[in-house]
Design a protein around this motif. Sequence first.
Motif, PDB file in Angstrom:
ATOM      1  N   TYR A 184       0.255  10.500  -2.926  1.00 13.28           N
ATOM      2  CA  TYR A 184      -0.199   9.083  -3.031  1.00 13.28           C
ATOM      3  C   TYR A 184      -1.214   9.099  -1.845  1.00 13.28           C
ATOM      4  O   TYR A 184      -1.454   9.816  -0.681  1.00 13.28           O
ATOM      5  CB  TYR A 184       1.076   8.265  -2.352  1.00 13.28           C
ATOM      6  N   HIS A 203      -9.648   0.641  -7.349  1.00  8.84           N
ATOM      7  CA  HIS A 203      -8.929   0.394  -5.838  1.00  8.84           C
ATOM      8  C   HIS A 203      -9.969   0.406  -4.589  1.00  8.84           C
ATOM      9  O   HIS A 203      -9.670  -0.396  -3.846  1.00  8.84           O
ATOM     10  CB  HIS A 203      -8.233   1.864  -5.483  1.00  8.84           C
ATOM     11  N   THR A 235       4.776   2.656 -11.137  1.00  6.21           N
ATOM     12  CA  THR A 235       4.142   2.655 -12.415  1.00  6.21           C
ATOM     13  C   THR A 235       4.754   1.590 -12.959  1.00  6.21           C
ATOM     14  O   THR A 235       4.281   0.504 -13.179  1.00  6.21           O
ATOM     15  CB  THR A 235       4.467   4.044 -12.990  1.00  6.21           C
ATOM     16  N   THR A 270       1.551   0.881  -8.417  1.00  9.86           N
ATOM     17  CA  THR A 270       1.054   2.407  -8.411  1.00  9.86           C
ATOM     18  C   THR A 270       2.331   3.093  -7.807  1.00  9.86           C
ATOM     19  O   THR A 270       2.551   4.105  -8.371  1.00  9.86           O
ATOM     20  CB  THR A 270      -0.051   2.345  -7.338  1.00  9.86           C
ATOM     21  N   SER A 271       3.009   2.517  -7.175  1.00 15.23           N
ATOM     22  CA  SER A 271       4.262   3.388  -6.406  1.00 15.23           C
ATOM     23  C   SER A 271       5.252   3.400  -7.450  1.00 15.23           C
ATOM     24  O   SER A 271       5.806   4.638  -7.636  1.00 15.23           O
ATOM     25  CB  SER A 271       4.674   2.788  -5.391  1.00 15.23           C
ATOM     26  N   SER A 315      -4.295  -2.127 -16.057  1.00 13.94           N
ATOM     27  CA  SER A 315      -4.147  -1.101 -17.024  1.00 13.94           C
ATOM     28  C   SER A 315      -2.995  -1.370 -17.998  1.00 13.94           C
ATOM     29  O   SER A 315      -2.905  -1.248 -19.397  1.00 13.94           O
ATOM     30  CB  SER A 315      -3.732   0.290 -16.341  1.00 13.94           C
ATOM     31  N   THR A 345       5.211  -3.678 -12.506  1.00 11.90           N
ATOM     32  CA  THR A 345       4.217  -2.537 -12.318  1.00 11.90           C
ATOM     33  C   THR A 345       3.336  -2.563 -11.011  1.00 11.90           C
ATOM     34  O   THR A 345       3.196  -3.394 -10.406  1.00 11.90           O
ATOM     35  CB  THR A 345       3.060  -2.747 -13.579  1.00 11.90           C
ATOM     36  N   ARG A 401      -8.241   5.634 -11.456  1.00 10.34           N
ATOM     37  CA  ARG A 401      -8.951   4.384 -11.293  1.00 10.34           C
ATOM     38  C   ARG A 401      -9.163   4.443  -9.712  1.00 10.34           C
ATOM     39  O   ARG A 401      -8.983   3.316  -9.225  1.00 10.34           O
ATOM     40  CB  ARG A 401      -8.261   3.345 -11.696  1.00 10.34           C
ATOM     41  N   THR A 445      -2.390  -1.424 -11.696  1.00 12.29           N
ATOM     42  CA  THR A 445      -1.339  -1.019 -12.785  1.00 12.29           C
ATOM     43  C   THR A 445      -1.178  -2.459 -13.862  1.00 12.29           C
ATOM     44  O   THR A 445      -1.018  -1.970 -14.941  1.00 12.29           O
ATOM     45  CB  THR A 445      -0.108  -0.566 -12.119  1.00 12.29           C
ATOM     46  N   HIS A 501      -1.882   9.987 -16.857  1.00 13.11           N
ATOM     47  CA  HIS A 501      -1.604  10.595 -15.403  1.00 13.11           C
ATOM     48  C   HIS A 501      -1.749  12.210 -15.657  1.00 13.11           C
ATOM     49  O   HIS A 501      -2.566  12.949 -14.651  1.00 13.11           O
ATOM     50  CB  HIS A 501      -0.478  10.333 -14.435  1.00 13.11           C
ATOM     51  N   MET A 518      -3.610   4.495  -3.862  1.00 14.86           N
ATOM     52  CA  MET A 518      -3.876   5.156  -5.281  1.00 14.86           C
ATOM     53  C   MET A 518      -2.918   6.628  -5.359  1.00 14.86           C
ATOM     54  O   MET A 518      -2.678   7.003  -4.339  1.00 14.86           O
ATOM     55  CB  MET A 518      -5.179   5.300  -5.397  1.00 14.86           C
ATOM     56  N   LYS A 519      -3.279   7.148  -6.419  1.00 16.54           N
ATOM     57  CA  LYS A 519      -2.743   8.324  -6.784  1.00 16.54           C
ATOM     58  C   LYS A 519      -3.603   9.601  -7.297  1.00 16.54           C
ATOM     59  O   LYS A 519      -4.410   9.208  -8.098  1.00 16.54           O
ATOM     60  CB  LYS A 519      -1.252   8.312  -7.567  1.00 16.54           C
TER      61      LYS A 519
END
Length: 356
Positions: free
Chosen positions: A136, A91, A305, A302-303, A263, A300, A87, A260, A341, A73-74
């Motif tokens: 990250y 996760h 987007t 997390t890394s 989302s 899509t 979020r 993602t 973000h 996650m970020k």
Amino acid sequence: MKYQFPVIRTMNPKVKPDESKLGFGNYFTDHMFVLDYNAEQGWHGGRIVPYGKLVLPPAARVFHYGQEMFEGMKAYRRENDIPVIFRADKHIERAQDANVRMCIPDIETELIVDAVNQLVDVDKDWIPSAEGTALYIRPFIIATEPKLSVGPSVSYIFAIILSPVGSYYDEGIAPASVYVETEYIRSVLGGPGYVKVGANCANTFLPVKNATSMGYNQVLWLDAKSRKYVEEIGNANAFFVIDGEVFTPPLAGTVLPGITRDSAITLLRDFGYYIREEQIAIEDIYRLHAEGRVQEVFSTGTSVTVSPVGKITWKDKEIVINNGEMGPVAKRLYNELSGIHTGKIEDTHGWIQPIK
Ligand SMILES: *Cc1c(COP(=O)(O)O)cnc(C)c1O
């Protein structure tokens, strides 16, 4: 906050990397979180310590049988400098599903939440601020019992490390050239393809190596049973804009339930698109493309987007998507997610969680 972990601060803080050259997962912050498990004490001894080596017996089960899981996650830097995580609750929920599948003992959700928050707070100066960058967060669990019989471990380490990252792909968000894999598979119904575990990844290295050696950036995975239906693109969820509607493969046990992805579906609905979570045959993509009805393809995660696809090759036949350019739907989605973000766009879904 329920848990307050002891912190041993590093005596040798590292020089922070150039934010314009971060790449993905190349640098690590000054600290990490570590928590141990054994049968007598359960999960215990949570602590934040200087980033450093984990020392394990060579017989540790993780080295032989791959009993492990991970999350990704970020955290983002906002204008007010209060770090936020996108979020985190979702996760951590998904991490619990991986633990169940991997026979890893359950960890209290609140403990993970507190550990993530406290570690990010200790290393908050490491959150980069340049456009497209983030911190990250990589929680993971490994089986540590020194025993070679095949079976689940009685001891584990849960750790969290942090990595300032830029764009996942070296090319930035240039559209990817994708190879449709017809021989190897990523995931099969009944396997662990729906959770984030190392075994899913190691399994993809050979086909990905083959595809990259032929000049492609990514592999598009088909279903294991019939090699007909699209599953994912690399380690990211696949989206297709066809006739102005948005298609994505359903979560039926073989596709990783990307946060993602979730989302993106919510935001695309907000934009007014009709979303079809349906199986999509690669043959149909080609047919509809020939009829000029495939407007965009993107993935899509997390890394990445949102990562556009510019070309697809299936059985030696290449098709070009949207003139090889990022299309308006992918662009709008990327801008919306990035805006949420960074705080430039209001978060109306409660996805942004300030660290406590
Ligand atoms: C992590 C991952 C994704 C994307 O999930 P996010 O929660 O959006 O980061 C998609 N597919 C696979 C195989 C993954 O490992």
